[in-house]
Scaffold this active site. Sequence first.
Site, short mmCIF file in Angstrom:
data_model
loop_
_atom_site.label_atom_id
_atom_site.label_comp_id
_atom_site.label_asym_id
_atom_site.label_seq_id
_atom_site.Cartn_x
_atom_site.Cartn_y
_atom_site.Cartn_z
N CYS A 75 -102.01 28.13 38.71
CA CYS A 75 -103.40 28.32 38.29
C CYS A 75 -103.44 28.50 36.78
CB CYS A 75 -104.01 29.52 39.00
SG CYS A 75 -105.73 29.81 38.55
N CYS A 216 -110.90 24.37 35.80
CA CYS A 216 -109.58 24.36 36.42
C CYS A 216 -108.55 24.02 35.35
CB CYS A 216 -109.52 23.34 37.56
SG CYS A 216 -107.90 23.20 38.34
#
Length: 272
Positions: A75, A216
């Site tokens: 992430c 993202c």
Amino acid sequence: MIMKFKAFKMDGLGNDFLIIDNRNQKISLSPEQILKLSNREKGIGFDQLIYIENSTQADAEIKYFNSDGQMADACGNGNRCISDILIKEKNKENVTFKVNNFVHIGSKNTDNLINVIMPKPKVKLSDIPVTNDVKSNPFLIEINNKKFEGHLINVGNPHIVFFEKISDEELIKIGPQIENLKYFPDRINVTFADIKNRDDIEINVWERGAGKTLACGTAACATAYIASDLKLTKNPVNIHFQKGYLLIKINSDKTIVMTGPVSEKKEIEVNL
């Protein structure tokens, strides 16, 4: 039995997280509990859950879970949030944290933005991973009688990047279809990239296990790497989201430097 514990909320460009510091406690949530808490109408609401754990190899070890309760491999925005927490806590210029087998380095620049070094991407088909039905990269798929050419890459987690513009409504419709295609045994993150000029790309992301997200970090890294490799843009390049942008630079050793802002962390009490 009611469970109560302290946690943090934090975000990077709207990509938000529930962060649990497990270095002096041991909280372990089930997939069902994560799913319940991540619900934006009935729970706290977040894209990913982050555990901060002790590490003998770095300043901390980090574990990620998507909002559907399944473990996530990487992430990018979460990495920047964790870097900010550790930089302030340790009062160090550079911090290290382990995610799976890679030790990331985080730092803060003179503009108060957070830099994180991401691992060298993989483009070998078996490393994405994909099934044996996939013979080429880029890979042509057909969804709802329309063909799309997607570039496959793994930047800690698997991504498919399409260099074309898409509306939010269309992404919400076809994103989950592409994520769950039979070709992708671990599912896949879906990015549509609109190249504005040599310096700027706008992207729209459907994240596996989390759905449409405001930002993202790994999708930004994946898009920038492919665009640079294809000579479509300059290096570094700005990857734009709804609430801002990330500057992505591809190093000579193919590692990636991701730079961008993070929010202040907010302490909350979780009741389950």
